[in-house]
Design a protein around this motif. Structure first.
Motif, PDB file in Angstrom:
ATOM      1  N   LEU A 579       4.785 -14.954   5.675  1.00 24.90           N
ATOM      2  CA  LEU A 579       3.854 -14.328   6.607  1.00 24.90           C
ATOM      3  C   LEU A 579       4.644 -13.503   7.615  1.00 24.90           C
ATOM      4  N   PRO A 580       4.419 -12.202   7.697  1.00 25.76           N
ATOM      5  CA  PRO A 580       5.217 -11.375   8.609  1.00 25.76           C
ATOM      6  C   PRO A 580       4.808 -11.500  10.067  1.00 25.76           C
ATOM      7  N   GLY A 612      11.804 -11.401  -0.521  1.00 29.32           N
ATOM      8  CA  GLY A 612      12.074 -10.202   0.264  1.00 29.32           C
ATOM      9  C   GLY A 612      11.103  -9.078  -0.035  1.00 29.32           C
ATOM     10  N   ILE A 613      10.795  -8.872  -1.332  1.00 27.77           N
ATOM     11  CA  ILE A 613       9.848  -7.816  -1.699  1.00 27.77           C
ATOM     12  C   ILE A 613       8.445  -8.152  -1.187  1.00 27.77           C
ATOM     13  N   ARG A 617       6.201  -5.885   1.561  1.00 24.44           N
ATOM     14  CA  ARG A 617       4.858  -5.354   1.323  1.00 24.44           C
ATOM     15  C   ARG A 617       3.844  -5.927   2.307  1.00 24.44           C
ATOM     16  N   SER A 618       4.013  -7.183   2.681  1.00 21.75           N
ATOM     17  CA  SER A 618       3.097  -7.757   3.669  1.00 21.75           C
ATOM     18  C   SER A 618       3.302  -7.126   5.041  1.00 21.75           C
ATOM     19  N   GLY A 630       7.989   1.434   5.038  1.00 21.14           N
ATOM     20  CA  GLY A 630       7.575   2.274   3.930  1.00 21.14           C
ATOM     21  C   GLY A 630       6.112   2.665   4.036  1.00 21.14           C
ATOM     22  N   SER A 631       5.748   3.647   3.253  1.00 21.01           N
ATOM     23  CA  SER A 631       4.368   4.124   3.249  1.00 21.01           C
ATOM     24  C   SER A 631       3.481   3.185   2.441  1.00 21.01           C
ATOM     25  N   ILE A 632       2.174   3.229   2.744  1.00 17.33           N
ATOM     26  CA  ILE A 632       1.222   2.392   2.010  1.00 17.33           C
ATOM     27  C   ILE A 632       1.189   2.775   0.537  1.00 17.33           C
ATOM     28  N   THR A 633       1.338   4.061   0.268  1.00 20.28           N
ATOM     29  CA  THR A 633       1.287   4.565  -1.112  1.00 20.28           C
ATOM     30  C   THR A 633       2.686   4.774  -1.688  1.00 20.28           C
ATOM     31  N   ALA A 634       3.652   3.991  -1.232  1.00 19.39           N
ATOM     32  CA  ALA A 634       5.029   4.177  -1.691  1.00 19.39           C
ATOM     33  C   ALA A 634       5.171   3.771  -3.150  1.00 19.39           C
ATOM     34  N   ALA A 635       5.925   4.553  -3.889  1.00 22.34           N
ATOM     35  CA  ALA A 635       6.202   4.256  -5.291  1.00 22.34           C
ATOM     36  C   ALA A 635       7.326   3.223  -5.381  1.00 22.34           C
TER      37      ALA A 635
END
Length: 663
Positions: A579-580, A612-613, A617-618, A630-635
């Motif tokens: 949980l971040p 970590g990943i 993302r959280s 990072g962006s919400i739509t990051a590849a």
């Protein structure tokens, strides 16, 4: 207007003719179908052209016979499916502002519903669904990556057609079907089951590659179980249970008692019903001390009422009319079919469907084009079925999570806010709030049901974690109280109020379970002694930081594994999810953001790549501003570069005691 009506009649007459075994289409049938589509797209406000086609019964006499015979004809089959989708369009979608209130508009509205019910009766034939099954199967056999836009449109049109047929409201008065009898809706479901359409729908909702059709699949599944009760489906078996037999016997005895009481209440009269005479009613005084004398017919004397001449009390029109939910017991074979299909959905598609659809709804949270009632209804129904069939945690793991609890709570709060702000559509938002409330109650009941799984350590850990979260967060405790305090009879029904009270009862039971443990309260008291001398902080031995070359070489070794994890969907257990952000922490938001970056660095250097990943993302959802994580739509490629940048920087790591809470 009359010219177009005559044009419609001429076009329908020129489509073709059926000789009993095969439909013979005219050479220019394709042009006629195009012309009908063109006319329907230019329909009037009173939908006159649509009603004229419904009265002509062109769908029942021509279209449903033409499609099975010309399913291999690409142009004709495509035009037929397009026309069927337009004709079976739901009536409520034709009226964007809701059902009309004037008499003429209401009459047109009811006529359109009657026409749709006639269309639904025509779709009970197996041949038309067999033809649609072949078209849908051929399109789904092509991989989604190489599938053309026309094939995707064909899949969507067939799914929309199935949805349109299933959504037609039932008419119990016209069908005159009793329980355990096959209604019109049951016949359509049985035809879909026999032809294999339901199997293709199950394949679509269980495949992550077909995410663009998941909303249509969810609507179809919800409409399949629209008239069903999860409890009756869970109890359905090959033989009638003892409770079901006793219930049927009690219903039969109650019906016989009502009939007998009705006969006793109306004894046969010894005289002619039109006999007029003078009667004296004993034990009923007139204005004098004598018995009252009646100069009326015998029937009126027997039903004498002194309140007929009184002015009726004015009733308030603010009370919303209760809408009865059509819930019935379908035919035995249909119930068994739906029960098996429900089990298959839970086993192979439920978690994927809930996850994908919730992502779509959260991504389009600001728009009003998506209704989350279907997903909320599906969560409630399938979780109730799973709980009554023997709770299996792995089948509904996507719903029994902190994220799902929080999402349902936010939908309830959103509906409550919209009731206050959108006064014109208050009843619509009240209906959606009712659906969300029932889902929240089922989540609580399933949470309490986890206590019965005493031998499962995962279930016990999940129960403790969810119980602490739901009972600890203030919004969960106040939402039920707000619903009770803000109840308004102008837009909410008494059934809603009853469900609120029942939900409050379930929540209180859960709070009692939560408060069984002793609560320790820290009592900080200052002693009367002198000030204690501050101890100098112990100097921590700093470990030597690795060089950039060492970190680069180590990253080169683990880059392939990180890339593989980024390309796949992580499946971390619920209790290991990092949980971040902690709302109850005393640290500021900026400090928690910096600490989250340190945690990601530590996870990567200690080899916990999945954690970590997941934490990255959280944290991206918590702090989307400035693209710090990072962006919400990051590849996946962008995420790989960001993780490398975090890994190679010598960030001051935190101790094990300050590690993020992995739940």
């Amino acid at each position: 207007m009359s010219v177009l009506l005559a044009d419609i009649d001429a076009t329908c007459a020129a489509l073709g003719v059926s000789d009993g075994s095969r439909y013979q289409a005219e050479p220019d049938a394709a042009e006629g179908l195009k012309h009908l589509i063109w006319i329907l797209r230019r329909d009037l406000d009173n939908h006159e052209y649509r009603r004229h086609l419904g009265r002509a019964k062109v769908l029942q006499t021509d279209l449903v016979y033409m499609l099975p015979d010309y399913v291999q004809h690409e142009e004709l089959s495509d035009l037929l499916i397009r026309l069927l989708v337009i004709l079976t369009n739901p009536t409520l979608l034709l009226y964007r502002d809701g059902p009309p209130n004037d008499n003429h508009g209401r009459k047109v509205f009811m006529e359109l519903i009657d026409i749709l019910q006639g269309y639904k009766a025509a779709f009970t034939r197996d041949k038309i669904w067999t033809a649609l099954f072949e078209k849908l199967k051929q399109a789904l056999e092509i991989a989604f990556a190489i599938r053309s836009e026309e094939q995707n449109l064909l899949i969507e049109r067939i799914l929309v057609l199935v949805r349109n047929v299933l959504q037609v409201p039932a008419n119990p008065e016209a069908e005159c079907r009793a329980d355990n009898d096959a209604s019109l809706h049951d016949q359509v479901i049985w035809a879909l089951h026999q032809t294999g359409i339901l199997d293709l729908v199950l394949f679509i909702v269980s495949s992550p590659d077909e995410a663009q059709f998941h909303l249509h699949g969810l609507e179809i599944i919800c409409l399949l179980y629209r008239e069903q009760n999860a409890e009756s489906l869970a109890d359905a078996s090959l033989q009638r249970s003892l409770s079901e037999k006793q219930r049927d016997q009690q219903e039969l005895l109650a019906a016989r008692r009502r009939e007998h009481a009705r006969r006793q209440a109306r004894p046969p009269s010894g005289r002619h019903s039109r006999f007029g005479g003078t009667y004296v009613m004993r034990n009923m005084k007139s204005v004098s001390d004598r018995d009252i004398i009646c100069h009326q017919a015998l029937q009126r004397v027997s039903a004498m009422d002194f309140d007929r001449e009184k002015q009726a009390q004015k009733r308030s029109h603010r009370h919303i009319k209760e809408q009865a939910q059509v819930t019935r017991r379908s035919a035995f074979t249909v119930r068994l079919c739906l029960r098996e299909y429900c089990i298959e959905v839970l086993r192979s598609a439920y978690n994927t469907l809930v996850r994908q659809v919730r992502r779509v709804l959260e991504r389009n949270a600001g728009s009003s084009s998506h209704d989350d009632s279907y997903l909320l209804w599906a969560i409630r129904f399938f979780m109730e079925f799973n709980r009554l069939s023997g709770l299996q945690l792995q089948l509904v793991s996507e719903s029994l999570s902190v994220q799902c609890f929080h999402w349902v709570l936010t939908r309830m709060q959103h509906d409550m806010d919209m009731i206050q702000s959108d006064k014109k559509q208050a009843r619509l938002w009240a209906k959606r709030l009712h659906v969300a409330l029932l889902t929240f109650r089922e989540l609580l009941q399933s949470l309490l049901g986890l206590q019965k799984l005493k031998d499962d350590d995962n279930a016990r850990g999940l129960f403790d974690m969810l119980l602490n979260n739901v009972c600890y967060v203030l919004e969960y405790r106040e939402t039920i109280l707000h619903l009770l305090m803000n109840y308004n009879e102008a837009h909410s029904t008494k059934v809603f109020l009853r469900d609120v009270v029942e939900t409050a009862n379930v929540f209180i039971k859960m709070m009692e379970r939560f408060c069984q443990d002793a609560v320790v309260v820290q009592d900080k008291r200052r002693t009367g002694g002198g000030k204690r001398k501050k101890q100098p902080p112990a100097s921590k031995s700093k470990l030597p930081q690795p060089t950039e070359e060492e970190l680069s070489s180590k990253w080169a070794e683990m880059a392939s594994e990180v890339s593989m994890l980024l390309a796949t969907e992580l499946q971390l257990p619920e209790h290991e999810q990092p949980l971040p952000f902690d709302a109850a922490s005393e640290k500021s938001i900026d400090d928690q953001r910096e600490g989250c970056m340190m945690h990601i660095n530590k996870f990567l250097r200690t080899g916990k790549l999945e954690h970590g990943i997941a934490l990255l993302r959280s944290a991206r959802e918590v702090w989307p501003e400035d693209d710090v994580f990072g962006s919400i739509t990051a590849a996946p490629e962008d995420e790989l570069l960001l993780l490398r940048e975090i890994f190679v920087h010598n960030i001051t790591t935190v101790d094990a005691a300050d590690a993020p809470d992995c739940r």
